[in-house]
Scaffold this active site. Structure first.
Site, mmCIF file in Angstrom:
data_model
loop_
_atom_site.group_PDB
_atom_site.id
_atom_site.type_symbol
_atom_site.label_atom_id
_atom_site.label_comp_id
_atom_site.label_asym_id
_atom_site.label_seq_id
_atom_site.Cartn_x
_atom_site.Cartn_y
_atom_site.Cartn_z
ATOM 1 N N THR A 61 47.533 41.154 36.434
ATOM 2 C CA THR A 61 47.746 41.455 35.017
ATOM 3 C C THR A 61 47.252 42.867 34.747
ATOM 4 O O THR A 61 46.551 43.463 35.557
ATOM 5 C CB THR A 61 46.987 40.483 34.102
ATOM 6 O OG1 THR A 61 45.579 40.705 34.260
ATOM 7 C CG2 THR A 61 47.313 39.030 34.436
ATOM 8 N N ILE B 156 42.160 40.325 36.420
ATOM 9 C CA ILE B 156 41.984 40.678 35.011
ATOM 10 C C ILE B 156 41.297 42.036 34.968
ATOM 11 O O ILE B 156 40.363 42.296 35.734
ATOM 12 C CB ILE B 156 41.182 39.602 34.246
ATOM 13 C CG1 ILE B 156 41.081 39.969 32.754
ATOM 14 C CG2 ILE B 156 39.813 39.375 34.864
ATOM 15 C CD1 ILE B 156 40.516 38.842 31.900
ATOM 16 N N ILE C 43 38.479 41.228 39.586
ATOM 17 C CA ILE C 43 38.302 42.140 38.469
ATOM 18 C C ILE C 43 38.966 43.463 38.818
ATOM 19 O O ILE C 43 38.654 44.082 39.833
ATOM 20 C CB ILE C 43 36.807 42.355 38.161
ATOM 21 C CG1 ILE C 43 36.099 41.001 37.982
ATOM 22 C CG2 ILE C 43 36.653 43.235 36.927
ATOM 23 C CD1 ILE C 43 36.696 40.102 36.906
ATOM 24 N N LYS C 44 39.891 43.898 37.966
ATOM 25 C CA LYS C 44 40.595 45.157 38.200
ATOM 26 C C LYS C 44 39.792 46.310 37.610
ATOM 27 O O LYS C 44 39.433 46.299 36.427
ATOM 28 C CB LYS C 44 41.992 45.131 37.562
ATOM 29 C CG LYS C 44 42.999 44.295 38.311
ATOM 30 C CD LYS C 44 44.362 44.345 37.661
ATOM 31 C CE LYS C 44 45.176 45.513 38.143
ATOM 32 N NZ LYS C 44 46.585 45.430 37.683
ATOM 33 N N ILE C 45 39.523 47.288 38.450
ATOM 34 C CA ILE C 45 38.796 48.490 38.048
ATOM 35 C C ILE C 45 39.626 49.689 38.475
ATOM 36 O O ILE C 45 40.046 49.776 39.632
ATOM 37 C CB ILE C 45 37.405 48.554 38.709
ATOM 38 C CG1 ILE C 45 36.570 47.325 38.316
ATOM 39 C CG2 ILE C 45 36.684 49.832 38.325
ATOM 40 C CD1 ILE C 45 35.214 47.261 39.004
#
Length: 361
Positions: free
Chosen positions: A44, A108, A139-141
């Protein structure tokens, strides 16, 4: 029955869906896509959630509850997104377990407005990881210079990370360094590194869009014949860096390799084959996250011709040298793409917050 997505998996490329919404979950569509289209993960981003939450009525009941509680717009957005990610994680749990944690992942993203603030980014990464509370979350960074330290810290704390918005091989090498440092720190701190998984999301089609525009402005026959080559060759050069700089490194015992993930793989130019960024980027230890239209194109057309990544480095370097020879400024291309990539997500996020504020008012 086996399909072309299964064939892609035998070449070493996992297929993830680049989309998530409450409608997909409630209608059973996501479960259908998993079962019928062999999808083994979901990604996402702010633009995806902006589209999902700004349309239809699927979120109305939850928004009404959040409104009654006096919830702020940004908190409401994340509450809805976290609920969707949790539901998707639960659907993908069997795949996560069968794959040893490599697949069955749901990503996310942290707030794109803080991409240059490492302290704020790691703080939100911790919050999202704890709030989702699923072993198969990621976790998208973003791979901005400001967020690279947060990527190291997140991995060191045992958080599985999807590093996103990578456009250049130079930046990707920095991501590899951040991954290695994070995993080594995790092991030194006694974290079970076998539970940490990571992917590095390398964007593809946007490179072609930017470079093709510049080639057309140059206008020479030599320049025009190079249209449509930049995205694939840039990704192939990234894969060569993966082989040379990550596969050759000795990681702590039990650690999982960070896989390259091909993102932005929906073809922007209708003159190019629908499956261009799939068939030309198939190979071992990779992920391709696709919009459903691209997944359907692969399922119907195939167009696969084996491992197109292994051994592609020399040809890719030659093509990129030709691009620079006709006047393509690589450093400027990638600086523009990273800046615009962050700006697009910030714009989508701000639009979503405005929409949510209106619905909560």
């Amino acid at each position: 029955m086996s399909n072309y997505i299964d064939t892609l998996a035998t070449l070493g490329t996992s297929t993830w869906l680049d989309d998530l919404s409450r409608d997909r979950l409630d209608s059973g569509n996501l479960a259908h896509v998993i079962e019928r289209k062999s999808i083994v993960g979901v990604t996402t981003n702010p633009a995806i959630f902006a589209a999902a939450m700004s349309q239809g009525t699927a979120y109305d009941a939850d928004i009404a509850k959040l409104k009654a509680q006096g919830t702020a717009a940004d908190e409401a957005v994340y509450a809805l997104a976290i609920a969707d990610v949790q539901s998707a994680c639960d659907l993908f749990l069997p795949i996560f377990e069968r794959s040893g944690g490599a697949d069955g992942r749901v990503s996310i993203e942290v707030d794109p407005r803080i991409s240059d603030d490492a302290a704020a980014t790691i703080a939100q990464a911790r919050q999202l990881w704890a709030a989702v509370d699923r072993p198969n979350a990621m976790i998208k960074i973003p791979a901005t210079a400001g967020s690279l330290p947060a990527i190291v810290d997140a991995l060191a704390e045992g958080i599985s990370v999807n590093v996103t918005l990578i456009f250049s091989v130079e930046r990707y090498r920095q991501v590899i360094e951040a991954f290695i440092e994070g995993i080594r720190r995790a092991a030194a701190a006694g974290v079970d590194v076998s539970t940490i998984h990571s992917v590095a999301s390398f964007f593809v089609s946007r490179v072609d869009t930017e470079v093709d525009k510049r080639l057309e402005a140059i206008g020479t026959p030599e320049a025009l014949e190079l249209r449509g080559y930049a995205g694939v060759t840039n990704a192939q050069l990234a894969y060569a860096a993966f082989q040379e700089e990550l596969l050759a490194v000795e990681l702590p015992e039990g650690a999982n390799i960070q896989r390259p993930l091909w993102a932005s793989t929906g073809v922007k130019n209708p003159d190019y084959p629908d499956t261009l960024y799939v068939s030309e980027l198939a190979g071992p230890r990779t992920v391709n996250t696709m919009p459903e239209a691209t997944i359907d194109a692969v399922l119907s057309q195939g167009n696969l011709h084996g491992d197109t990544l292994s051994g592609s480095a020399d040809s890719a370097r030659d093509t990129w040298q030709r691009l620079e020879a006709v006047g393509i400024d690589s450093a400027d291309v990638f600086a523009v793409l990273e800046r615009e990539g962050v700006e697009k997500f910030v714009d989508a996020w701000n639009e979503l917050l405005e929409s949510m504020s209106a619905r909560l008012a």
